[in-house]
Design an enzyme around this catalytic site. Structure first.
Site, PDB file in Angstrom:
ATOM      1  N   ASP A  44      94.676 -48.364 -93.565  1.00 26.08           N
ATOM      2  CA  ASP A  44      95.310 -47.373 -92.382  1.00 26.08           C
ATOM      3  C   ASP A  44      94.968 -47.896 -91.027  1.00 26.08           C
ATOM      4  O   ASP A  44      94.262 -48.894 -90.874  1.00 26.08           O
ATOM      5  CB  ASP A  44      95.003 -45.975 -92.675  1.00 26.08           C
TER       6      ASP A  44
ATOM      7  N   GLN B  24      86.544 -37.219 -99.216  1.00 24.35           N
ATOM      8  CA  GLN B  24      85.816 -38.405 -98.337  1.00 24.35           C
ATOM      9  C   GLN B  24      84.477 -37.761 -97.905  1.00 24.35           C
ATOM     10  O   GLN B  24      84.451 -36.496 -97.428  1.00 24.35           O
ATOM     11  CB  GLN B  24      86.720 -38.719 -97.132  1.00 24.35           C
TER      12      GLN B  24
ATOM     13  N   ARG C 219      89.594 -44.919 -83.176  1.00 24.70           N
ATOM     14  CA  ARG C 219      88.801 -43.911 -82.618  1.00 24.70           C
ATOM     15  C   ARG C 219      87.262 -44.173 -82.398  1.00 24.70           C
ATOM     16  O   ARG C 219      86.527 -43.367 -82.050  1.00 24.70           O
ATOM     17  CB  ARG C 219      89.183 -42.399 -83.427  1.00 24.70           C
TER      18      ARG C 219
ATOM     19  N   TYR D  34      81.128 -37.999 -95.633  1.00 24.12           N
ATOM     20  CA  TYR D  34      80.154 -38.618 -94.149  1.00 24.12           C
ATOM     21  C   TYR D  34      78.952 -38.150 -94.647  1.00 24.12           C
ATOM     22  O   TYR D  34      78.744 -37.277 -95.154  1.00 24.12           O
ATOM     23  CB  TYR D  34      80.604 -37.743 -93.072  1.00 24.12           C
TER      24      TYR D  34
ATOM     25  N   HIS E 288      89.784 -46.795 -87.943  1.00 21.21           N
ATOM     26  CA  HIS E 288      89.788 -45.278 -87.754  1.00 21.21           C
ATOM     27  C   HIS E 288      90.778 -44.792 -86.666  1.00 21.21           C
ATOM     28  O   HIS E 288      90.542 -44.025 -85.935  1.00 21.21           O
ATOM     29  CB  HIS E 288      88.109 -44.954 -87.257  1.00 21.21           C
TER      30      HIS E 288
ATOM     31  N   GLY F 118      97.215 -41.103 -90.707  1.00 19.12           N
ATOM     32  CA  GLY F 118      96.393 -40.311 -90.168  1.00 19.12           C
ATOM     33  C   GLY F 118      97.504 -39.349 -89.490  1.00 19.12           C
ATOM     34  O   GLY F 118      97.887 -38.217 -89.720  1.00 19.12           O
ATOM     35  N   ARG F 119      97.459 -39.605 -88.040  1.00 16.17           N
ATOM     36  CA  ARG F 119      97.936 -38.923 -86.977  1.00 16.17           C
ATOM     37  C   ARG F 119      99.468 -38.525 -87.188  1.00 16.17           C
ATOM     38  O   ARG F 119      99.740 -37.044 -87.067  1.00 16.17           O
ATOM     39  CB  ARG F 119      98.040 -39.611 -85.553  1.00 16.17           C
TER      40      ARG F 119
HETATM   41  C1  FMN Z   1      92.164 -35.796 -85.931  1.00 16.41           C
HETATM   42  C2  FMN Z   1      91.547 -37.037 -86.550  1.00 16.41           C
HETATM   43  C3  FMN Z   1      90.462 -36.740 -87.640  1.00 16.41           C
HETATM   44  C4  FMN Z   1      89.975 -37.668 -88.329  1.00 16.41           C
HETATM   45  N1  FMN Z   1      88.727 -37.391 -89.137  1.00 16.41           N
HETATM   46  C5  FMN Z   1      88.315 -38.364 -89.992  1.00 16.41           C
HETATM   47  C6  FMN Z   1      87.568 -37.740 -90.945  1.00 16.41           C
HETATM   48  O1  FMN Z   1      87.090 -36.787 -91.043  1.00 16.41           O
HETATM   49  N2  FMN Z   1      87.047 -38.694 -92.001  1.00 16.41           N
HETATM   50  C7  FMN Z   1      87.415 -40.024 -91.847  1.00 16.41           C
HETATM   51  O2  FMN Z   1      87.054 -40.835 -92.684  1.00 16.41           O
HETATM   52  N3  FMN Z   1      88.485 -40.538 -91.121  1.00 16.41           N
HETATM   53  C8  FMN Z   1      89.075 -39.517 -89.973  1.00 16.41           C
HETATM   54  N4  FMN Z   1      90.036 -40.011 -89.397  1.00 16.41           N
HETATM   55  C9  FMN Z   1      90.644 -41.270 -89.398  1.00 16.41           C
HETATM   56  C10 FMN Z   1      91.488 -41.266 -90.192  1.00 16.41           C
HETATM   57  O3  FMN Z   1      91.189 -41.047 -91.624  1.00 16.41           O
HETATM   58  C11 FMN Z   1      92.346 -42.712 -90.288  1.00 16.41           C
HETATM   59  O4  FMN Z   1      91.549 -43.559 -90.448  1.00 16.41           O
HETATM   60  C12 FMN Z   1      93.122 -42.853 -88.908  1.00 16.41           C
HETATM   61  O5  FMN Z   1      93.708 -41.589 -88.386  1.00 16.41           O
HETATM   62  C13 FMN Z   1      94.436 -43.713 -88.989  1.00 16.41           C
HETATM   63  O6  FMN Z   1      94.967 -44.301 -88.069  1.00 16.41           O
HETATM   64  P1  FMN Z   1      96.428 -43.274 -87.739  1.00 16.41           P
HETATM   65  O7  FMN Z   1      96.280 -42.059 -87.055  1.00 16.41           O
HETATM   66  O8  FMN Z   1      96.971 -44.399 -86.643  1.00 16.41           O
HETATM   67  O9  FMN Z   1      97.257 -43.528 -88.931  1.00 16.41           O
HETATM   68  C14 FMN Z   1      90.394 -39.126 -88.495  1.00 16.41           C
HETATM   69  C15 FMN Z   1      91.538 -39.287 -87.688  1.00 16.41           C
HETATM   70  C16 FMN Z   1      92.160 -38.007 -86.827  1.00 16.41           C
HETATM   71  C17 FMN Z   1      93.181 -38.544 -85.908  1.00 16.41           C
END
Ligand code: FMN
Length: 397
Positions: free
Chosen positions: A310, A138, A282, A140, A279, A333-334
């Site tokens: 997701d 992935q 977030r 950025y 995301h 993710g989480r």
């Molecule tokens: C601690 C944390 C760090 C994350 N870092 C990234 C990242 O570096 N790159 C990215 O594309 N998404 C990142 N995400 C988003 C996740 O890829 C994903 O979209 C998201 O966690 C999905 O939601 P869920 O936690 O409800 O499953 C991050 C999420 C969390 C919880």
């Protein structure tokens, strides 16, 4: 187990994602738990992602022959044993030391994808070595474009086939929990943080022993890091997409899309797949639930264009719901960070088994035996997911 999800799990304590979160929270410093679980603003979007899932109902069907069931699927030319994988997350080793390796081993063992973040605590080359073809990268685009292109070149060189360009972080959002906790990478250790670590000695000692996690892909020789977490990541614009499409010969996936207009333009620009996501709430607290955006994007891009999803998936039934609403594949993710935080590799394996078993049982209940046949027909006809969206409490407290 990979082909036939078993009822067994090696964990005697994790039976749901909620169990994993509760157990992880006990072992992790509050600052780490909050970094993982937190979201933008008042955390309404994060909550909404889940409540909208809860409002979707599946139609039970009876007397179908569902004794044998398959969760195998194919995405972007690769076969997977399960229809879900591990979303890209920065600094996973914060959740528990060795998290990346545990994810990689599980991805190999269960034949699911694991996505390595640009901000990962393991290098592009390490992850590819551990997870082989199951590793995705992935990207950025923060800092100079050349820095991002260098990562792309490294990924290509290491043999990655799938590149995710994340486009929903023009700027990292305000996350109240992190601000309150003084969360920074590398850690700033004041009295509050010291007490937090001291009262979670198992995490603190293991982390001390293995070395505090850092963005491994940005290490500077002689010490330090080129990674600036607060830098704008808006370099991922339409012109960059065109440039990347020319350079990257593998599958190109655009992550963080929730608008139908954006989705259509991305499709026209030649991306191989769209990853519908907000995301995990977030980034924009007022964003629509990702699951509400999904069927609209499916309609906009047509029936055959690959869609990954997701945000808010917490169990196997959610996975089946996302597939029914137009996704070809689902990421979480989480829950994975909670699982590894709760019980390390055993927790990750337990989570995968639980999700697989749950998804397989949902197939049985809806009268299906092959996950590839999931369609909107398994949703209760004419339902309009309507839920109460007011917050029961201040989630950021
Ligand atoms: C601690 C944390 C760090 C994350 N870092 C990234 C990242 O570096 N790159 C990215 O594309 N998404 C990142 N995400 C988003 C996740 O890829 C994903 O979209 C998201 O966690 C999905 O939601 P869920 O936690 O409800 O499953 C991050 C999420 C969390 C919880």
């Amino acid at each position: 187990m990979t082909a036939n999800p078993s009822l067994r799990s090696d964990s005697r304590r994790i039976f749901s994602t909620e169990d994993a979160m509760r157990l992880a929270q006990r072992r992790q410093p509050q600052l780490v738990h909050d970094f993982i679980e937190g979201a933008a603003g008042r955390e309404v979007a994060s909550l909404r992602n889940q409540t909208r899932f809860d409002a979707i109902t599946l139609q039970p069907r009876v007397m179908a022959d569902v004794a044998e069931r398959s969760l195998k699927t194919t995405l972007l030319g690769q076969d997977y044993d399960l229809p879900f994988g591990i979303a890209p997350m920065g600094m996973c080793n914060l959740a528990w030391p060795g998290a990346d390796q545990a994810f990689a081993a599980a991805a190999q063992g269960y034949n699911i994808p694991v996505c390595l973040s640009t901000a990962a605590s393991s290098s592009i080359e390490e992850m590819r070595g551990w997870a082989d073809e199951n590793a995705w990268f992935q990207l950025y685009v923060g800092g100079p474009i050349e820095q991002a292109l260098d990562l792309v070149q490294r990924a290509q060189h290491a043999g990655y086939k799938n590149l995710i360009l994340t486009v929903d972080v023009p700027q990292v959002s305000r996350r109240v929990r992190d601000l309150r906790n003084g969360f920074q990478v590398p850690f700033r250790i004041g009295v509050k943080q010291f007490l937090d670590f001291a009262t979670h000695p198992q995490w603190a000692l293991t982390t001390l022993l293995k070395g505090a996690p850092e963005p491994k892909n940005f290490k500077v020789e002689g010490g330090g890091s080129k990674f600036d977490r607060g830098a704008s990541r808006a370099g991922a614009d339409w012109a960059f997409l065109d440039r990347l499409r020319e350079i990257w010969k593998g599958n190109l996936i655009l992550k963080g899309v929730s608008s139908t207009e954006d989705a259509q333009r991305i499709q026209r620009a030649g991306a191989d797949a769209i990853y519908v996501s907000n995301h995990g709430g977030r980034q924009l607290d007022s964003a629509p639930a990702a699951i509400d955006a999904l069927p609209k994007i499916r309609e906009a891009v047509g029936p055959d264009y690959p869609l990954i999803f997701d945000s808010g998936v917490r169990n196997g039934e959610d996975i089946i719901k996302a597939l029914a609403l137009g996704a070809d594949f689902v990421m979480l993710g989480r829950p994975f960070l909670h699982a590894v935080g709760a019980e390390g590799a055993r927790g990750v394996n337990a989570l995968i088994r639980i999700l697989a078993e749950d998804a397989s049982l949902a197939l049985a209940q809806t009268g299906l035996n092959d996950v590839r046949t999931v369609s909107p027909q398994i949703l209760v006809a004419g339902q309009q997911p309507v839920v109460q969206e007011s917050l029961p409490h201040d989630a950021t407290k």
